[in-house]
Design a protein around this motif. Sequence first.
Motif, PDB file in Angstrom:
ATOM      1  N   GLY A  35       0.787  -1.226   0.000  1.00 17.77           N
ATOM      2  CA  GLY A  35       0.000   0.000   0.000  1.00 17.77           C
ATOM      3  C   GLY A  35       0.816   1.270   0.000  1.00 17.77           C
ATOM      4  N   GLN A  36       2.143   1.182  -0.139  1.00 19.51           N
ATOM      5  CA  GLN A  36       3.009   2.353  -0.108  1.00 19.51           C
ATOM      6  C   GLN A  36       3.375   2.800  -1.527  1.00 19.51           C
ATOM      7  OE1 GLN A  36       4.254   3.702   3.099  1.00 19.51           O
ATOM      8  NE2 GLN A  36       2.517   2.445   3.696  1.00 19.51           N
ATOM      9  N   ARG A  37       3.688   4.077  -1.657  1.00 18.19           N
ATOM     10  CA  ARG A  37       4.195   4.619  -2.915  1.00 18.19           C
ATOM     11  C   ARG A  37       5.718   4.659  -2.831  1.00 18.19           C
ATOM     12  NH1 ARG A  37       0.619   9.834  -2.145  1.00 18.19           N
ATOM     13  NH2 ARG A  37       1.255   9.231  -0.040  1.00 18.19           N
ATOM     14  N   VAL A  38       6.367   3.897  -3.705  1.00 21.26           N
ATOM     15  CA  VAL A  38       7.813   3.687  -3.630  1.00 21.26           C
ATOM     16  C   VAL A  38       8.480   4.349  -4.831  1.00 21.26           C
ATOM     17  CG1 VAL A  38       9.665   1.978  -3.503  1.00 21.26           C
ATOM     18  CG2 VAL A  38       7.444   1.499  -2.423  1.00 21.26           C
ATOM     19  N   LEU A  39       9.566   5.080  -4.565  1.00 24.14           N
ATOM     20  CA  LEU A  39      10.349   5.736  -5.609  1.00 24.14           C
ATOM     21  C   LEU A  39      11.805   5.342  -5.461  1.00 24.14           C
ATOM     22  CD1 LEU A  39      10.932   7.933  -7.828  1.00 24.14           C
ATOM     23  CD2 LEU A  39      11.118   9.579  -5.929  1.00 24.14           C
ATOM     24  N   GLY A  40      12.436   4.978  -6.572  1.00 20.03           N
ATOM     25  CA  GLY A  40      13.871   4.732  -6.593  1.00 20.03           C
ATOM     26  C   GLY A  40      14.566   5.812  -7.403  1.00 20.03           C
ATOM     27  N   VAL A  41      15.690   6.319  -6.908  1.00 20.16           N
ATOM     28  CA  VAL A  41      16.431   7.392  -7.570  1.00 20.16           C
ATOM     29  C   VAL A  41      17.857   6.924  -7.796  1.00 20.16           C
ATOM     30  CG1 VAL A  41      17.203   9.792  -7.432  1.00 20.16           C
ATOM     31  CG2 VAL A  41      14.992   9.144  -6.460  1.00 20.16           C
ATOM     32  N   GLY A  42      18.403   7.211  -8.982  1.00 15.75           N
ATOM     33  CA  GLY A  42      19.744   6.782  -9.333  1.00 15.75           C
ATOM     34  C   GLY A  42      19.671   5.651 -10.342  1.00 15.75           C
ATOM     35  N   TYR A  43      20.169   4.478  -9.934  1.00 13.19           N
ATOM     36  CA  TYR A  43      19.987   3.261 -10.713  1.00 13.19           C
ATOM     37  C   TYR A  43      19.442   2.192  -9.756  1.00 13.19           C
ATOM     38  CZ  TYR A  43      20.719  -0.417 -14.149  1.00 13.19           C
ATOM     39  OH  TYR A  43      20.521  -1.451 -15.052  1.00 13.19           O
ATOM     40  N   PRO A  44      18.162   2.300  -9.387  1.00 12.71           N
ATOM     41  CA  PRO A  44      17.597   1.441  -8.344  1.00 12.71           C
ATOM     42  C   PRO A  44      16.903   0.195  -8.860  1.00 12.71           C
ATOM     43  CG  PRO A  44      16.052   3.166  -8.851  1.00 12.71           C
ATOM     44  CD  PRO A  44      17.210   3.337  -9.820  1.00 12.71           C
ATOM     45  N   THR A  45      16.816   0.013 -10.175  1.00 11.49           N
ATOM     46  CA  THR A  45      15.977  -1.062 -10.712  1.00 11.49           C
ATOM     47  C   THR A  45      16.385  -2.470 -10.272  1.00 11.49           C
ATOM     48  OG1 THR A  45      17.272  -0.940 -12.767  1.00 11.49           O
ATOM     49  CG2 THR A  45      15.213   0.288 -12.678  1.00 11.49           C
ATOM     50  N   PRO A  46      17.680  -2.763 -10.018  1.00 11.96           N
ATOM     51  CA  PRO A  46      17.978  -4.112  -9.520  1.00 11.96           C
ATOM     52  C   PRO A  46      17.370  -4.403  -8.152  1.00 11.96           C
ATOM     53  CG  PRO A  46      19.951  -3.099 -10.426  1.00 11.96           C
ATOM     54  CD  PRO A  46      18.912  -2.023 -10.335  1.00 11.96           C
ATOM     55  N   TYR A  47      16.922  -3.372  -7.445  1.00 10.89           N
ATOM     56  CA  TYR A  47      16.433  -3.539  -6.077  1.00 10.89           C
ATOM     57  C   TYR A  47      14.939  -3.230  -5.927  1.00 10.89           C
ATOM     58  CZ  TYR A  47      21.478  -3.217  -5.684  1.00 10.89           C
ATOM     59  OH  TYR A  47      22.823  -3.416  -5.873  1.00 10.89           O
ATOM     60  N   LEU A  48      14.359  -2.538  -6.872  1.00  6.73           N
ATOM     61  CA  LEU A  48      12.942  -2.190  -6.763  1.00  6.73           C
ATOM     62  C   LEU A  48      12.028  -3.390  -6.956  1.00  6.73           C
ATOM     63  CD1 LEU A  48      12.652   1.269  -8.569  1.00  6.73           C
ATOM     64  CD2 LEU A  48      12.586   0.779  -6.121  1.00  6.73           C
ATOM     65  N   GLY A  49      12.562  -4.483  -7.502  1.00  6.61           N
ATOM     66  CA  GLY A  49      11.743  -5.683  -7.630  1.00  6.61           C
ATOM     67  C   GLY A  49      11.226  -6.200  -6.306  1.00  6.61           C
ATOM     68  N   LEU A  50      11.870  -5.826  -5.203  1.00  9.42           N
ATOM     69  CA  LEU A  50      11.398  -6.223  -3.881  1.00  9.42           C
ATOM     70  C   LEU A  50      10.019  -5.663  -3.574  1.00  9.42           C
ATOM     71  CD1 LEU A  50      14.668  -5.626  -1.803  1.00  9.42           C
ATOM     72  CD2 LEU A  50      13.716  -7.841  -2.464  1.00  9.42           C
ATOM     73  N   PHE A  51       9.675  -4.524  -4.161  1.00  8.97           N
ATOM     74  CA  PHE A  51       8.457  -3.811  -3.775  1.00  8.97           C
ATOM     75  C   PHE A  51       7.462  -3.646  -4.923  1.00  8.97           C
ATOM     76  CE2 PHE A  51      12.263  -1.947  -1.722  1.00  8.97           C
ATOM     77  CZ  PHE A  51      12.093  -2.491  -0.461  1.00  8.97           C
ATOM     78  N   ARG A  52       7.803  -4.080  -6.118  1.00 11.35           N
ATOM     79  CA  ARG A  52       6.960  -3.788  -7.275  1.00 11.35           C
ATOM     80  C   ARG A  52       5.605  -4.479  -7.191  1.00 11.35           C
ATOM     81  NH1 ARG A  52       9.579  -5.684 -12.630  1.00 11.35           N
ATOM     82  NH2 ARG A  52       8.584  -7.618 -11.999  1.00 11.35           N
ATOM     83  N   GLU A  53       5.557  -5.656  -6.599  1.00 15.31           N
ATOM     84  CA  GLU A  53       4.317  -6.429  -6.613  1.00 15.31           C
ATOM     85  C   GLU A  53       3.333  -5.996  -5.546  1.00 15.31           C
ATOM     86  OE1 GLU A  53       3.637  -8.360  -9.034  1.00 15.31           O
ATOM     87  OE2 GLU A  53       5.641  -8.220  -9.936  1.00 15.31           O
ATOM     88  N   ASP A  54       3.822  -5.640  -4.339  1.00 14.45           N
ATOM     89  CA  ASP A  54       2.881  -5.364  -3.244  1.00 14.45           C
ATOM     90  C   ASP A  54       2.684  -3.881  -2.969  1.00 14.45           C
ATOM     91  OD1 ASP A  54       5.385  -4.906  -2.283  1.00 14.45           O
ATOM     92  OD2 ASP A  54       5.099  -5.888  -0.359  1.00 14.45           O
ATOM     93  N   SER A  55       3.467  -2.995  -3.579  1.00 11.52           N
ATOM     94  CA  SER A  55       3.304  -1.565  -3.322  1.00 11.52           C
ATOM     95  C   SER A  55       2.146  -1.001  -4.144  1.00 11.52           C
ATOM     96  CB  SER A  55       4.596  -0.815  -3.671  1.00 11.52           C
ATOM     97  OG  SER A  55       4.894  -0.948  -5.043  1.00 11.52           O
ATOM     98  N   GLU A  56       1.640   0.143  -3.696  1.00 13.00           N
ATOM     99  CA  GLU A  56       0.584   0.815  -4.463  1.00 13.00           C
ATOM    100  C   GLU A  56       1.125   1.306  -5.805  1.00 13.00           C
ATOM    101  OE1 GLU A  56      -1.643   5.114  -4.416  1.00 13.00           O
ATOM    102  OE2 GLU A  56      -1.188   4.190  -2.481  1.00 13.00           O
ATOM    103  N   ARG A  57       2.340   1.835  -5.784  1.00 16.88           N
ATOM    104  CA  ARG A  57       2.987   2.338  -6.998  1.00 16.88           C
ATOM    105  C   ARG A  57       4.491   2.259  -6.794  1.00 16.88           C
ATOM    106  NH1 ARG A  57       0.548   7.723  -9.170  1.00 16.88           N
ATOM    107  NH2 ARG A  57      -1.188   6.251  -9.203  1.00 16.88           N
ATOM    108  N   CYS A  58       5.212   1.870  -7.827  1.00 18.42           N
ATOM    109  CA  CYS A  58       6.662   1.711  -7.737  1.00 18.42           C
ATOM    110  C   CYS A  58       7.270   2.251  -9.029  1.00 18.42           C
ATOM    111  CB  CYS A  58       7.035   0.243  -7.531  1.00 18.42           C
ATOM    112  SG  CYS A  58       8.791  -0.047  -7.280  1.00 18.42           S
ATOM    113  N   ILE A  59       8.060   3.320  -8.930  1.00 15.64           N
ATOM    114  CA  ILE A  59       8.631   3.964 -10.104  1.00 15.64           C
ATOM    115  C   ILE A  59      10.113   4.223  -9.879  1.00 15.64           C
ATOM    116  CG2 ILE A  59       6.487   5.018 -10.895  1.00 15.64           C
ATOM    117  CD1 ILE A  59       7.288   7.579  -9.518  1.00 15.64           C
TER     118      ILE A  59
END
Length: 250
Positions: A35-59
């Motif tokens: 239910g959280q809105r998650v933002l990654g800054v820099g080159y975060p894509t190798p780590y954002l997969g942890l939150f992409r499925e259960d977060s409200e939004r992940c960019i």
Amino acid sequence: MDVIDLRDFYSQHLGIVARRLINRGIRARWPSARGQRVLGVGYPTPYLGLFREDSERCIAFMPAAQGVLKWPTARPTLASLVDEYALPLPDAAIDRILLVHALELSDDPAGLLREVWRVMAPSGRMIIVIPNRRGVWTRTDSTPFGHGRPYSRSQITELLRQAWFTPTAWGEALFMPPVAGSWFLRSALAWERVGAALSLPFAGVHIVEATKQVYRVSPARRERVRLIPRLEPVLVPSPTSRREAEGGGK
């Protein structure tokens, strides 16, 4: 480094192991982002997969100087090329922010953190993955953690306080040396457990969690008051009326 260099590193065996070990440290701080809105800054894509499925939004936002790659590859794009000092978001829009390959490569890390402060919600939380100045990984440029400016714990604390953040938790990762040999890669988890248990100082990266200072106290300054003596008003005739008065007297 640009996104091609970063992508190539994380596609190698050493990069895959590094991602797993850092993900382990991130997951220990944030077990869930439901239910959280998650933002990654820099080159975060190798780590954002942890939150992409259960977060409200992940960019993911990638700085213009670095470049951007499509992410995720087989789904609608969630990554964008941005000016890191003017993020295209309204104030207090994000609940969780992850900074990876960001501060150490930024020309103005304090300016970047203030922009992150602006878009973070008052109850938001931030994790920074940043190279450790005393670590072995910063001494070789064969990995992304050997580029840019590494930080000690005291330097990170000072930088966060200047940008109105409060550090709340510390962790480390990448205790193994940056060697792509098969024995080192197989024993990577053992290195992590021993290094964390003994609090060894040569970890490759710091994993720092911080919160936003919503109310920041500014020292009060008393203005100096210049005392002016009080003068009573006096009626003084103008030069014209004075000449007329003199002519009438004659």
